[in-house]
Design a protein around this motif. Structure first.
Motif, PDB file in Angstrom:
ATOM      1  N   ASN A 182      34.114   8.839  46.364  1.00 25.63           N
ATOM      2  CA  ASN A 182      33.090   9.086  45.373  1.00 25.63           C
ATOM      3  C   ASN A 182      33.000  10.605  45.196  1.00 25.63           C
ATOM      4  N   PHE A 183      32.157  11.040  44.278  1.00 20.07           N
ATOM      5  CA  PHE A 183      32.078  12.455  43.945  1.00 20.07           C
ATOM      6  C   PHE A 183      30.705  12.744  43.347  1.00 20.07           C
ATOM      7  N   GLY A 184      30.186  13.937  43.591  1.00 20.03           N
ATOM      8  CA  GLY A 184      28.939  14.376  42.965  1.00 20.03           C
ATOM      9  C   GLY A 184      28.856  15.889  42.925  1.00 20.03           C
ATOM     10  N   ILE A 185      28.195  16.397  41.890  1.00 26.11           N
ATOM     11  CA  ILE A 185      28.084  17.851  41.703  1.00 26.11           C
ATOM     12  C   ILE A 185      26.673  18.189  41.239  1.00 26.11           C
ATOM     13  N   LEU A 186      26.194  19.345  41.688  1.00 23.31           N
ATOM     14  CA  LEU A 186      24.911  19.892  41.234  1.00 23.31           C
ATOM     15  C   LEU A 186      25.087  21.394  41.025  1.00 23.31           C
ATOM     16  N   ILE A 187      24.955  21.823  39.784  1.00 28.17           N
ATOM     17  CA  ILE A 187      24.844  23.256  39.510  1.00 28.17           C
ATOM     18  C   ILE A 187      23.341  23.493  39.436  1.00 28.17           C
ATOM     19  N   GLY A 188      22.777  23.942  40.542  1.00 26.33           N
ATOM     20  CA  GLY A 188      21.329  24.070  40.657  1.00 26.33           C
ATOM     21  C   GLY A 188      20.767  25.262  39.911  1.00 26.33           C
ATOM     22  N   ASP A 189      21.502  26.348  39.900  1.00 28.41           N
ATOM     23  CA  ASP A 189      21.054  27.568  39.232  1.00 28.41           C
ATOM     24  C   ASP A 189      21.306  27.414  37.732  1.00 28.41           C
ATOM     25  N   LYS A 190      20.229  27.217  36.975  1.00 23.76           N
ATOM     26  CA  LYS A 190      20.348  26.929  35.538  1.00 23.76           C
ATOM     27  C   LYS A 190      21.015  28.051  34.746  1.00 23.76           C
ATOM     28  N   SER A 191      20.986  29.269  35.253  1.00 27.74           N
ATOM     29  CA  SER A 191      21.627  30.366  34.521  1.00 27.74           C
ATOM     30  C   SER A 191      23.151  30.208  34.481  1.00 27.74           C
ATOM     31  N   PHE A 192      23.687  29.267  35.272  1.00 29.81           N
ATOM     32  CA  PHE A 192      25.127  29.006  35.278  1.00 29.81           C
ATOM     33  C   PHE A 192      25.499  27.745  34.501  1.00 29.81           C
ATOM     34  N   HIS A 193      24.522  27.091  33.897  1.00 27.55           N
ATOM     35  CA  HIS A 193      24.834  25.925  33.061  1.00 27.55           C
ATOM     36  C   HIS A 193      25.545  26.397  31.798  1.00 27.55           C
ATOM     37  N   GLY A 194      26.553  25.649  31.372  1.00 32.99           N
ATOM     38  CA  GLY A 194      27.266  25.959  30.134  1.00 32.99           C
ATOM     39  C   GLY A 194      28.220  27.135  30.222  1.00 32.99           C
TER      40      GLY A 194
ATOM     41  N   LYS B  79      44.059   8.536  46.823  1.00 33.54           N
ATOM     42  CA  LYS B  79      44.682   7.715  45.777  1.00 33.54           C
ATOM     43  C   LYS B  79      43.776   7.607  44.564  1.00 33.54           C
ATOM     44  N   GLN B  80      42.451   7.752  44.776  1.00 34.20           N
ATOM     45  CA  GLN B  80      41.533   7.580  43.651  1.00 34.20           C
ATOM     46  C   GLN B  80      40.198   8.258  43.936  1.00 34.20           C
ATOM     47  N   ILE B  81      39.644   8.840  42.870  1.00 26.76           N
ATOM     48  CA  ILE B  81      38.260   9.327  42.882  1.00 26.76           C
ATOM     49  C   ILE B  81      37.540   8.545  41.793  1.00 26.76           C
ATOM     50  N   ASN B  82      36.460   7.889  42.147  1.00 29.93           N
ATOM     51  CA  ASN B  82      35.680   7.183  41.136  1.00 29.93           C
ATOM     52  C   ASN B  82      34.191   7.295  41.457  1.00 29.93           C
ATOM     53  N   PHE B  83      33.384   7.273  40.396  1.00 37.93           N
ATOM     54  CA  PHE B  83      31.958   7.506  40.571  1.00 37.93           C
ATOM     55  C   PHE B  83      31.199   7.020  39.339  1.00 37.93           C
ATOM     56  N   PRO B  84      29.943   6.600  39.552  1.00 36.62           N
ATOM     57  CA  PRO B  84      29.108   6.213  38.417  1.00 36.62           C
ATOM     58  C   PRO B  84      28.385   7.423  37.844  1.00 36.62           C
ATOM     59  N   VAL B  85      28.110   7.377  36.555  1.00 39.72           N
ATOM     60  CA  VAL B  85      27.384   8.442  35.864  1.00 39.72           C
ATOM     61  C   VAL B  85      26.383   7.788  34.913  1.00 39.72           C
ATOM     62  N   VAL B  86      25.200   8.363  34.817  1.00 37.40           N
ATOM     63  CA  VAL B  86      24.213   7.880  33.861  1.00 37.40           C
ATOM     64  C   VAL B  86      24.765   8.102  32.455  1.00 37.40           C
ATOM     65  N   GLU B  87      24.791   7.028  31.681  1.00 34.63           N
ATOM     66  CA  GLU B  87      25.377   7.077  30.336  1.00 34.63           C
ATOM     67  C   GLU B  87      24.710   8.124  29.448  1.00 34.63           C
ATOM     68  N   ASP B  88      23.421   8.366  29.628  1.00 37.52           N
ATOM     69  CA  ASP B  88      22.683   9.334  28.814  1.00 37.52           C
ATOM     70  C   ASP B  88      22.833  10.775  29.292  1.00 37.52           C
TER      71      ASP B  88
ATOM     72  N   ALA C 244      25.853  16.071  29.284  1.00 42.80           N
ATOM     73  CA  ALA C 244      26.654  17.170  29.853  1.00 42.80           C
ATOM     74  C   ALA C 244      27.692  16.628  30.833  1.00 42.80           C
ATOM     75  N   ALA C 245      27.304  15.672  31.660  1.00 43.33           N
ATOM     76  CA  ALA C 245      28.249  15.089  32.613  1.00 43.33           C
ATOM     77  C   ALA C 245      29.344  14.315  31.892  1.00 43.33           C
ATOM     78  N   MET C 246      28.972  13.576  30.873  1.00 45.69           N
ATOM     79  CA  MET C 246      29.960  12.799  30.117  1.00 45.69           C
ATOM     80  C   MET C 246      31.001  13.740  29.485  1.00 45.69           C
ATOM     81  N   ARG C 247      30.541  14.870  28.956  1.00 48.33           N
ATOM     82  CA  ARG C 247      31.471  15.858  28.379  1.00 48.33           C
ATOM     83  C   ARG C 247      32.360  16.469  29.454  1.00 48.33           C
ATOM     84  N   LEU C 248      31.759  16.806  30.599  1.00 50.00           N
ATOM     85  CA  LEU C 248      32.505  17.408  31.699  1.00 50.00           C
ATOM     86  C   LEU C 248      33.640  16.501  32.166  1.00 50.00           C
ATOM     87  N   TYR C 249      33.355  15.230  32.372  1.00 49.83           N
ATOM     88  CA  TYR C 249      34.370  14.325  32.906  1.00 49.83           C
ATOM     89  C   TYR C 249      35.428  13.981  31.866  1.00 49.83           C
TER      90      TYR C 249
END
Length: 187
Positions: free
Chosen positions: A96-108, A130-139, A142-147
């Protein structure tokens, strides 16, 4: 197979440093308690205390199934977020995988894209996943664009929801296997 020890993963703008107690701070705590920043992060609960954060960090540091990194902006050696590869199923070599860019000045600013590319390289080249897979909230736009940008494949909606703060969102599954990774790397 057992988790192997690792050193810093060096990138262009950021380094991924194995998480240590040194990264536990009031700044990190403020990210976790920011409802906007953690709206789609399951592990972030309302009114997290520094002790809660220490407990979570210790569990990640001591985990045999997770690689947990502090994202450090190189220019200022500034801790700006975290990334987790895990839990890893070492029998199937999937994670599985997860990311948090906590410092908002680094978003975008392209930081998340670089982090994802570093984690993919680490997972597929170093750990031989062999595989990385993870769920993401459809809404989570930003995450949908990133992936999409980092060439993961969206498998579509799964039969689970993400429930937090009285709201329920649909989840979609994202994946990449080692064959796709190598193909994309060579394009």
């Amino acid at each position: 197979m057992k988790k192997t020890s690792i050193k810093t993963i060096k990138g262009f703008k950021v380094d991924l440093k194995p998480f240590s107690r040194d990264f536990i701070s009031n700044k990190y705590l403020s990210w976790i308690n920011d409802k906007d920043t953690t709206r789609f992060i399951d592990k972030a609960k309302d009114n997290t205390s520094l002790d809660d954060l220490k407990f979570f960090a210790e569990s990640m540091i001591n985990s045999d199934f997770d690689y947990f990194f502090a994202i450090v902006y190189k220019d200022k050696q500034q801790h700006i977020g975290n990334v987790r590869l895990g839990p890893i199923d070492f029998h199937l070599m999937k994670s599985n995988f997860g990311i948090l860019i906590g410092d908002k000045s680094f978003h975008g600013r392209g930081v998340a894209t670089e982090v994802v590319e570093l984690i993919k390289s680490f997972g597929f080249n170093y750990l031989n996943l062999k595989q990385i897979n993870f769920p993401v909230v459809e809404d989570h736009i930003a995450a949908m664009r990133l992936y999409t940008k980092t060439k993961f494949t969206c498998l579509g909606e799964i039969n689970k929801t993400f429930d937090k703060n009285g709201k329920s969102w649909k989840l979609v599954e994202w994946t990449m296997n080692n064959i796709e990774y190598n193909k994309n790397k060579n394009e």
